[in-house]
Design a protein around this motif. Sequence first.
Motif, mmCIF file in Angstrom:
data_model
loop_
_atom_site.group_PDB
_atom_site.id
_atom_site.type_symbol
_atom_site.label_atom_id
_atom_site.label_comp_id
_atom_site.label_asym_id
_atom_site.label_seq_id
_atom_site.Cartn_x
_atom_site.Cartn_y
_atom_site.Cartn_z
ATOM 1 N N LYS A 91 5.956 -12.394 5.625
ATOM 2 C CA LYS A 91 7.112 -12.860 4.869
ATOM 3 C C LYS A 91 6.619 -13.442 3.547
ATOM 4 O O LYS A 91 5.429 -13.737 3.382
ATOM 5 N N ASP A 92 7.533 -13.572 2.611
ATOM 6 C CA ASP A 92 7.229 -14.152 1.301
ATOM 7 C C ASP A 92 6.217 -13.324 0.518
ATOM 8 O O ASP A 92 5.437 -13.871 -0.272
ATOM 9 N N LEU A 93 6.223 -12.000 0.711
ATOM 10 C CA LEU A 93 5.399 -11.128 -0.112
ATOM 11 C C LEU A 93 6.200 -10.829 -1.385
ATOM 12 O O LEU A 93 7.067 -9.959 -1.403
ATOM 13 N N VAL A 94 5.920 -11.594 -2.429
ATOM 14 C CA VAL A 94 6.648 -11.453 -3.687
ATOM 15 C C VAL A 94 5.976 -10.357 -4.501
ATOM 16 O O VAL A 94 4.785 -10.425 -4.800
ATOM 17 N N ILE A 95 6.758 -9.337 -4.842
ATOM 18 C CA ILE A 95 6.201 -8.151 -5.493
ATOM 19 C C ILE A 95 7.189 -7.659 -6.543
ATOM 20 O O ILE A 95 8.413 -7.739 -6.352
ATOM 21 N N LEU A 96 6.661 -7.177 -7.655
ATOM 22 C CA LEU A 96 7.496 -6.770 -8.795
ATOM 23 C C LEU A 96 6.859 -5.572 -9.470
ATOM 24 O O LEU A 96 5.629 -5.484 -9.578
ATOM 25 N N LYS A 97 7.707 -4.632 -9.914
ATOM 26 C CA LYS A 97 7.210 -3.583 -10.806
ATOM 27 C C LYS A 97 8.135 -3.500 -12.012
ATOM 28 O O LYS A 97 9.361 -3.696 -11.902
ATOM 29 N N VAL A 156 -4.805 -3.499 11.620
ATOM 30 C CA VAL A 156 -3.455 -2.957 11.463
ATOM 31 C C VAL A 156 -2.686 -3.765 10.422
ATOM 32 O O VAL A 156 -1.998 -3.204 9.558
ATOM 33 N N TYR A 157 -2.815 -5.080 10.481
ATOM 34 C CA TYR A 157 -2.105 -5.910 9.503
ATOM 35 C C TYR A 157 -2.520 -5.553 8.078
ATOM 36 O O TYR A 157 -1.672 -5.337 7.198
ATOM 37 N N ALA A 158 -3.822 -5.491 7.851
ATOM 38 C CA ALA A 158 -4.311 -5.173 6.508
ATOM 39 C C ALA A 158 -3.836 -3.793 6.060
ATOM 40 O O ALA A 158 -3.432 -3.600 4.904
ATOM 41 N N GLY A 159 -3.849 -2.831 6.975
ATOM 42 C CA GLY A 159 -3.420 -1.485 6.634
ATOM 43 C C GLY A 159 -1.945 -1.393 6.342
ATOM 44 O O GLY A 159 -1.525 -0.728 5.383
ATOM 45 N N VAL A 160 -1.126 -2.046 7.161
ATOM 46 C CA VAL A 160 0.319 -2.011 6.944
ATOM 47 C C VAL A 160 0.672 -2.695 5.625
ATOM 48 O O VAL A 160 1.469 -2.185 4.832
ATOM 49 N N ARG A 161 0.081 -3.852 5.382
ATOM 50 C CA ARG A 161 0.355 -4.555 4.129
ATOM 51 C C ARG A 161 0.013 -3.667 2.928
ATOM 52 O O ARG A 161 0.784 -3.581 1.964
ATOM 53 N N SER A 162 -1.138 -3.007 2.998
ATOM 54 C CA SER A 162 -1.552 -2.136 1.906
ATOM 55 C C SER A 162 -0.564 -0.994 1.695
ATOM 56 O O SER A 162 -0.223 -0.646 0.554
ATOM 57 N N LEU A 163 -0.069 -0.417 2.795
ATOM 58 C CA LEU A 163 0.902 0.674 2.684
ATOM 59 C C LEU A 163 2.221 0.196 2.084
ATOM 60 O O LEU A 163 2.831 0.899 1.265
ATOM 61 N N VAL A 181 2.727 -2.259 0.005
ATOM 62 C CA VAL A 181 2.539 -2.481 -1.427
ATOM 63 C C VAL A 181 2.418 -1.140 -2.157
ATOM 64 O O VAL A 181 3.008 -0.934 -3.226
ATOM 65 N N ARG A 182 1.664 -0.208 -1.564
ATOM 66 C CA ARG A 182 1.469 1.091 -2.211
ATOM 67 C C ARG A 182 2.803 1.818 -2.397
ATOM 68 O O ARG A 182 3.081 2.350 -3.487
ATOM 69 N N GLN A 183 3.609 1.877 -1.347
ATOM 70 C CA GLN A 183 4.871 2.597 -1.448
ATOM 71 C C GLN A 183 5.802 1.936 -2.451
ATOM 72 O O GLN A 183 6.519 2.618 -3.190
ATOM 73 N N PHE A 184 5.819 0.615 -2.477
ATOM 74 C CA PHE A 184 6.646 -0.078 -3.465
ATOM 75 C C PHE A 184 6.243 0.350 -4.870
ATOM 76 O O PHE A 184 7.084 0.553 -5.747
ATOM 77 N N ALA A 185 4.933 0.503 -5.068
ATOM 78 C CA ALA A 185 4.424 0.829 -6.399
ATOM 79 C C ALA A 185 4.656 2.283 -6.784
ATOM 80 O O ALA A 185 5.067 2.585 -7.915
ATOM 81 N N VAL A 186 4.388 3.223 -5.865
ATOM 82 C CA VAL A 186 4.337 4.639 -6.265
ATOM 83 C C VAL A 186 5.658 5.380 -6.097
ATOM 84 O O VAL A 186 5.858 6.418 -6.731
ATOM 85 N N THR A 240 13.452 2.744 -1.385
ATOM 86 C CA THR A 240 12.085 2.240 -1.325
ATOM 87 C C THR A 240 11.775 1.674 0.056
ATOM 88 O O THR A 240 10.697 1.930 0.617
ATOM 89 N N LEU A 241 12.702 0.910 0.643
ATOM 90 C CA LEU A 241 12.462 0.338 1.968
ATOM 91 C C LEU A 241 12.253 1.431 3.002
ATOM 92 O O LEU A 241 11.364 1.326 3.863
ATOM 93 N N TYR A 242 13.068 2.477 2.942
ATOM 94 C CA TYR A 242 12.899 3.572 3.906
ATOM 95 C C TYR A 242 11.524 4.216 3.756
ATOM 96 O O TYR A 242 10.845 4.480 4.762
ATOM 97 N N GLU A 243 11.103 4.468 2.542
ATOM 98 C CA GLU A 243 9.805 5.104 2.319
ATOM 99 C C GLU A 243 8.660 4.190 2.770
ATOM 100 O O GLU A 243 7.629 4.676 3.258
#
Length: 301
Positions: free
Chosen positions: A150-156, A201-208, A210-215, A224-227
């Motif tokens: 929770k509280d993963l603040v992300i912006l593009k 798994v946590y590190a991998g999911v978090r990375s995914l 963030v990646r999907q939000f970005a790309v 975006t949430l579905y992807e």
Amino acid sequence: MAIILGDHQYGKAENRIVRIVRDTPRHEIHDVNVSTALRGDFAPAHLVGDQSNVLPTDSQKQTAYAYAKRLGTASIEEYGLSLARHFVDDVPPVAAARIEIEDYAWERALVDGVEHDHTWVRKGQEVRTASVTVEGRGDAQRTWITGGLKDLVILKSTGSEFHGFYEDEYTVLEPTTDRVMATSLVATWRFTTTEADWNAVYAGVRSLLVRQFAVVHSLALQQTLYEMGKAVLEAYDVIAEVRLSAPNKHHFRYDLERFGIENDNEVFHADDRPYGLIQASVTRDDAPDAGPAWRRQDAFA
């Protein structure tokens, strides 16, 4: 008309536990917030004040601290699993136990450019979460584990559009093909197993996420949430379902033209409320049972 007691549970909320591992001169730290909840034959406590089956919430707190020694090398999922199984297996009146954990991250302080062995600075990033539910005993025992953040603040700053929406007489929002998209993400993923490399798994999911939000070139935060959820399920067969909750942290282009200054999507007003709240679950069509009714707490936090 009959009046009956409905579903009920009780526990000790928000036990703040800090575990320092001192096995070597280079110490480790675990900083967690642990909540317990028990279900079972506790109706007499509500109906006639009979506490004979009630394990005090203070006892639950003491158990959480005692079991914190296991946080030396364990993940929060492993810790929660051992705690939940203890309550169900060792306390006869308890039929089901639920443990919710928040994990606050720290990073080592740098002293003269070198990581210090026993000083940390609190990270200002997301909070890792987990919940463990154990129900029943012996061969009939069932377990559900979720991980999350929770509280993963992300912006593009580009790559997001919003247009073609339904309009009525009260619609004043202007369509846009280039906007800032930002959120403070809450994500929960439900495991199909009780054995996994939880930290990996946590590190991998978090990375995914963030990646999907970005790309992903987003036509809507919903897309975006579905992807994001789809990518997690494709990468991890130990996950049955991903639930996502994303407040749309609006950034509105500020009117500088009135001052004779051009603003080509460069200066924005960050509006914290009211905000759009987009929530979705992405699941496998053959996902296993989600668990008891009280697991509804995992819905959209």
